[in-house]
Write a protein that holds these residues in place. Structure first.
Motif, PDB file in Angstrom:
ATOM      1  N   VAL A 237      42.914  37.881  45.513  1.00  0.00           N
ATOM      2  CA  VAL A 237      42.668  36.900  45.930  1.00  0.00           C
ATOM      3  C   VAL A 237      41.731  36.735  46.053  1.00  0.00           C
ATOM      4  CG1 VAL A 237      41.823  35.794  48.046  1.00  0.00           C
ATOM      5  CG2 VAL A 237      44.919  36.723  47.676  1.00  0.00           C
ATOM      6  N   VAL A 238      40.430  35.626  46.413  1.00  0.00           N
ATOM      7  CA  VAL A 238      39.370  35.072  46.155  1.00  0.00           C
ATOM      8  C   VAL A 238      39.287  34.575  47.213  1.00  0.00           C
ATOM      9  CG1 VAL A 238      37.109  34.435  45.762  1.00  0.00           C
ATOM     10  CG2 VAL A 238      38.481  35.342  44.025  1.00  0.00           C
ATOM     11  N   ALA A 239      38.505  34.916  48.955  1.00  0.00           N
ATOM     12  CA  ALA A 239      38.570  34.164  49.852  1.00  0.00           C
ATOM     13  C   ALA A 239      36.766  34.071  50.692  1.00  0.00           C
ATOM     14  CB  ALA A 239      39.376  34.811  51.268  1.00  0.00           C
ATOM     15  N   VAL A 240      36.774  32.458  50.830  1.00  0.00           N
ATOM     16  CA  VAL A 240      36.463  31.770  51.244  1.00  0.00           C
ATOM     17  C   VAL A 240      35.705  32.095  52.757  1.00  0.00           C
ATOM     18  CG1 VAL A 240      34.817  29.879  53.112  1.00  0.00           C
ATOM     19  CG2 VAL A 240      36.430  29.331  50.702  1.00  0.00           C
ATOM     20  N   GLY A 241      36.892  33.373  53.274  1.00  0.00           N
ATOM     21  CA  GLY A 241      36.765  33.740  55.065  1.00  0.00           C
ATOM     22  C   GLY A 241      36.250  32.940  55.430  1.00  0.00           C
ATOM     23  N   GLY A 242      36.785  31.940  56.092  1.00  0.00           N
ATOM     24  CA  GLY A 242      36.617  30.554  56.633  1.00  0.00           C
ATOM     25  C   GLY A 242      37.508  30.195  57.163  1.00  0.00           C
ATOM     26  N   LYS A 243      37.782  29.289  58.940  1.00  0.00           N
ATOM     27  CA  LYS A 243      38.688  28.922  59.412  1.00  0.00           C
ATOM     28  C   LYS A 243      39.040  26.959  59.481  1.00  0.00           C
ATOM     29  CE  LYS A 243      36.986  31.817  63.020  1.00  0.00           C
ATOM     30  NZ  LYS A 243      38.535  32.848  62.961  1.00  0.00           N
TER      31      LYS A 243
ATOM     32  N   GLY B   6      54.090  35.537  33.109  1.00  0.00           N
ATOM     33  CA  GLY B   6      53.175  36.504  32.503  1.00  0.00           C
ATOM     34  C   GLY B   6      52.194  35.906  33.263  1.00  0.00           C
ATOM     35  N   HIS B   7      52.030  35.084  33.256  1.00  0.00           N
ATOM     36  CA  HIS B   7      50.308  34.793  33.317  1.00  0.00           C
ATOM     37  C   HIS B   7      49.750  35.169  34.325  1.00  0.00           C
ATOM     38  CE1 HIS B   7      52.282  30.908  31.326  1.00  0.00           C
ATOM     39  NE2 HIS B   7      52.386  30.476  32.725  1.00  0.00           N
ATOM     40  N   GLU B   8      48.345  34.786  34.365  1.00  0.00           N
ATOM     41  CA  GLU B   8      47.493  36.002  35.337  1.00  0.00           C
ATOM     42  C   GLU B   8      46.753  34.678  36.994  1.00  0.00           C
ATOM     43  OE1 GLU B   8      42.788  37.574  36.352  1.00  0.00           O
ATOM     44  OE2 GLU B   8      43.961  36.572  33.956  1.00  0.00           O
ATOM     45  N   VAL B   9      47.460  34.869  37.775  1.00  0.00           N
ATOM     46  CA  VAL B   9      47.061  34.026  39.208  1.00  0.00           C
ATOM     47  C   VAL B   9      46.374  34.392  39.054  1.00  0.00           C
ATOM     48  CG1 VAL B   9      48.472  32.549  40.906  1.00  0.00           C
ATOM     49  CG2 VAL B   9      49.683  33.287  38.614  1.00  0.00           C
ATOM     50  N   ILE B  10      45.244  33.332  40.145  1.00  0.00           N
ATOM     51  CA  ILE B  10      44.245  34.434  40.710  1.00  0.00           C
ATOM     52  C   ILE B  10      43.814  32.840  41.876  1.00  0.00           C
ATOM     53  CG2 ILE B  10      41.623  34.020  41.270  1.00  0.00           C
ATOM     54  CD1 ILE B  10      41.123  34.762  38.375  1.00  0.00           C
ATOM     55  N   TRP B  11      43.917  33.828  43.292  1.00  0.00           N
ATOM     56  CA  TRP B  11      44.286  32.674  44.433  1.00  0.00           C
ATOM     57  C   TRP B  11      42.674  32.414  45.063  1.00  0.00           C
ATOM     58  CZ3 TRP B  11      48.609  30.595  46.083  1.00  0.00           C
ATOM     59  CH2 TRP B  11      48.459  29.721  47.353  1.00  0.00           C
ATOM     60  N   LEU B  12      42.194  30.947  45.269  1.00  0.00           N
ATOM     61  CA  LEU B  12      40.909  30.800  45.770  1.00  0.00           C
ATOM     62  C   LEU B  12      40.937  29.871  46.943  1.00  0.00           C
ATOM     63  CD1 LEU B  12      38.109  29.302  43.302  1.00  0.00           C
ATOM     64  CD2 LEU B  12      38.212  29.819  46.200  1.00  0.00           C
ATOM     65  N   CYS B  13      40.971  30.523  48.424  1.00  0.00           N
ATOM     66  CA  CYS B  13      41.925  30.607  49.381  1.00  0.00           C
ATOM     67  C   CYS B  13      40.182  30.410  50.586  1.00  0.00           C
ATOM     68  CB  CYS B  13      42.507  30.660  49.968  1.00  0.00           C
ATOM     69  SG  CYS B  13      42.167  32.622  50.536  1.00  0.00           S
TER      70      CYS B  13
ATOM     71  N   ARG C 225      32.328  25.891  49.277  1.00  0.00           N
ATOM     72  CA  ARG C 225      31.846  24.891  47.508  1.00  0.00           C
ATOM     73  C   ARG C 225      30.538  25.613  46.627  1.00  0.00           C
ATOM     74  NH1 ARG C 225      26.377  21.506  48.451  1.00  0.00           N
ATOM     75  NH2 ARG C 225      25.554  23.669  48.640  1.00  0.00           N
ATOM     76  N   ASP C 226      29.975  26.953  47.218  1.00  0.00           N
ATOM     77  CA  ASP C 226      28.753  27.715  47.198  1.00  0.00           C
ATOM     78  C   ASP C 226      30.020  29.007  46.253  1.00  0.00           C
ATOM     79  OD1 ASP C 226      27.212  26.574  47.453  1.00  0.00           O
ATOM     80  OD2 ASP C 226      26.059  27.324  48.497  1.00  0.00           O
ATOM     81  N   VAL C 227      30.930  29.018  47.081  1.00  0.00           N
ATOM     82  CA  VAL C 227      31.746  30.679  46.198  1.00  0.00           C
ATOM     83  C   VAL C 227      32.858  29.671  45.387  1.00  0.00           C
ATOM     84  CG1 VAL C 227      34.524  31.681  46.862  1.00  0.00           C
ATOM     85  CG2 VAL C 227      32.375  31.401  49.119  1.00  0.00           C
ATOM     86  N   VAL C 228      33.002  28.953  45.423  1.00  0.00           N
ATOM     87  CA  VAL C 228      34.204  28.573  44.281  1.00  0.00           C
ATOM     88  C   VAL C 228      33.431  28.139  43.138  1.00  0.00           C
ATOM     89  CG1 VAL C 228      35.232  26.153  43.441  1.00  0.00           C
ATOM     90  CG2 VAL C 228      35.392  27.079  45.329  1.00  0.00           C
ATOM     91  N   ALA C 229      32.065  27.708  43.620  1.00  0.00           N
ATOM     92  CA  ALA C 229      31.012  27.749  42.033  1.00  0.00           C
ATOM     93  C   ALA C 229      30.689  28.817  41.441  1.00  0.00           C
ATOM     94  CB  ALA C 229      29.952  26.931  42.885  1.00  0.00           C
TER      95      ALA C 229
END
Length: 415
Positions: free
Chosen positions: A57-63, A34-41, A84-88
């Protein structure tokens, strides 16, 4: 535990490696609870598994570094400012006082700069150390040039001046620079929610590098046995290896020992060493090639013991715990952090993977053990009296307890 928002930070959104597979397992079970999960990749976030779970899903779009041109990889691996800026930005826009952040992998895309972005929420951030990269520049405390376990202090003059990298000394220098950037952000760990390690023996290796002992918390990995019924090891007359076929894993060491001693051995797996091993005319060991995890039980059920011959210090060799809980004794390289537990609890034998006489003696000694002694080892492991890992539900419970701990600490500080 009340409903939480859990942000999992991981380089990849597809389970191509152990850390990502574990992070994915955790996401699945957190959602089920029942937790809210967000995947930051760090990658493009195109994950059918996460989509099926309904995870945002929150994606940086990197390689990954291996996918980037050389010069770009060098700079991005040290300081990926885009990630770094995407996470910030995510933290600035979406953070709440009850949100917890859990990093699993960061070295392939995010870089140490991810911890600069996480600094404002550091007390609510847990850092899962699936390997030694939080402490050691090459990630395993191994001097690959000498084939020896490293006892140096990370980032000391002795460490920096030693060529221990697999590839080259310039690669080592680059990794030292990355490590310095990482430690600039993490410090001694006291400003963070905690560093989660897989085995108690990891603690001394992290404190050697300068982390405080009270910043380190042990959460052993989850273990799923290969078989539901006890493997009747005492009736079997061969050995088995499960894993990648590559030099680091000691595959060649085991193959040579099998030929010298004549002990029938099966290698369950695939990798860069396969062709060379198959070219040997002796036919021992035999090689299965790559198989699904669910099929491994069919290949280990006729073994007397599992051999884990890794040259480098395995923080948590899952195959050992999986074998033991299936009733399969283990022969373990003394480099593995579990090796002491194995011997002290009568679950198998240990040997030096760099000493041919030592591994030969372990193989021949075990094969000559009376069947009743092998059965006693098998039954002890299968009984669960000695636990090398956690069940899946215990593993999730342990992480939830860590989240409760850090949030309680934050509330206490605020009060």
């Amino acid at each position: 535990m009340s409903r939480r928002r859990i942000v999992i930070i991981n380089d990849m959104s597809l389970a191509r490696g152990g850390a990502t597979a574990l992070a994915m397992m955790a996401a699945e079970d957190f959602v089920a609870r029942g937790h809210e999960v967000i995947w930051l990749c760090g990658d493009d976030g195109d994950s059918p598994e996460l989509a099926a779970l309904g995870v945002e899903v929150v994606a940086v779009g990197g390689k990954t570094l291996l996918e980037l041109p050389g010069r770009t990889a060098l700079t991005s691996g040290l300081m990926n400012t885009r990630a770094r800026d995407v996470v910030a930005r995510f933290i600035a826009e979406r953070d709440t006082p009850e949100t917890v952040y859990h990093t699993h992998s960061w070295a392939q895309i995010f870089s140490p700069e991810v911890f600069a972005a996480l600094k404002p929420v550091s007390q609510r951030t847990l850092i899962h150390a699936h390997d030694m990269f939080v402490a050691c520049p090459n990630g395993v405390y191994m001097d690959y040039q000498k084939g020896q376990v490293c006892t140096r202090v990370p980032l000391s003059l002795d460490c920096i001046s030693t060529h221990c990298d697999k590839r080259s000394y310039p690669q080592k220098v680059w990794r030292v620079l990355r490590q310095k950037n990482l430690r600039r952000h993490l410090g001694d760990g006291s400003d963070w929610g905690g560093i989660l390690v897989l085995h108690p023996e990891m603690t001394s290796r992290l404190t050697r590098s300068g982390y405080r002992a009270d910043a380190i918390h042990v959460v052993r990995n989850p273990v799923v046995p290969y078989a539901k019924e006890r493997i009747r090891a005492e009736e079997n007359r061969k050995l088995v290896y499960v894993g990648r076929l590559e030099p680091d894993k000691g595959t060649g060491v085991l193959a040579e020992a099998a030929r010298r001693t004549g002990v029938p051995t099966t290698l369950v797996g695939d990798g860069p060493m396969r062709a060379g091993l198959e070219a040997d005319a002796s036919g021992n060991p035999t090689i299965t090639g790559w198989i699904e995890r669910s099929q491994v039980g069919g290949y280990v059920g006729d073994a007397r013991a599992l051999v884990m011959p890794s040259l480098h210090p395995e923080p948590f060799a899952l195959v050992i715990a999986e074998a033991v809980e299936s009733g399969l004794p283990v022969l373990v390289a003394d480099t593995a952090l579990m090796s002491k537990e194995v011997e002290q609890n009568g679950l198998g034998l240990s040997f030096s993977p760099t000493d041919p006489a030592s591994i030969d003696a372990a193989l021949t000694r075990f094969m000559s053990l009376p069947d009743d002694q092998v059965r006693a080892m098998s039954e002890k492991g299968y009984s669960g009296d000695v636990r090398l890992g956690l069940s899946r539900s215990e593993w999730i419970d342990a992480q939830e307890a860590e989240y409760d701990r850090v949030l309680a600490g934050v509330r206490a500080s605020a009060a």
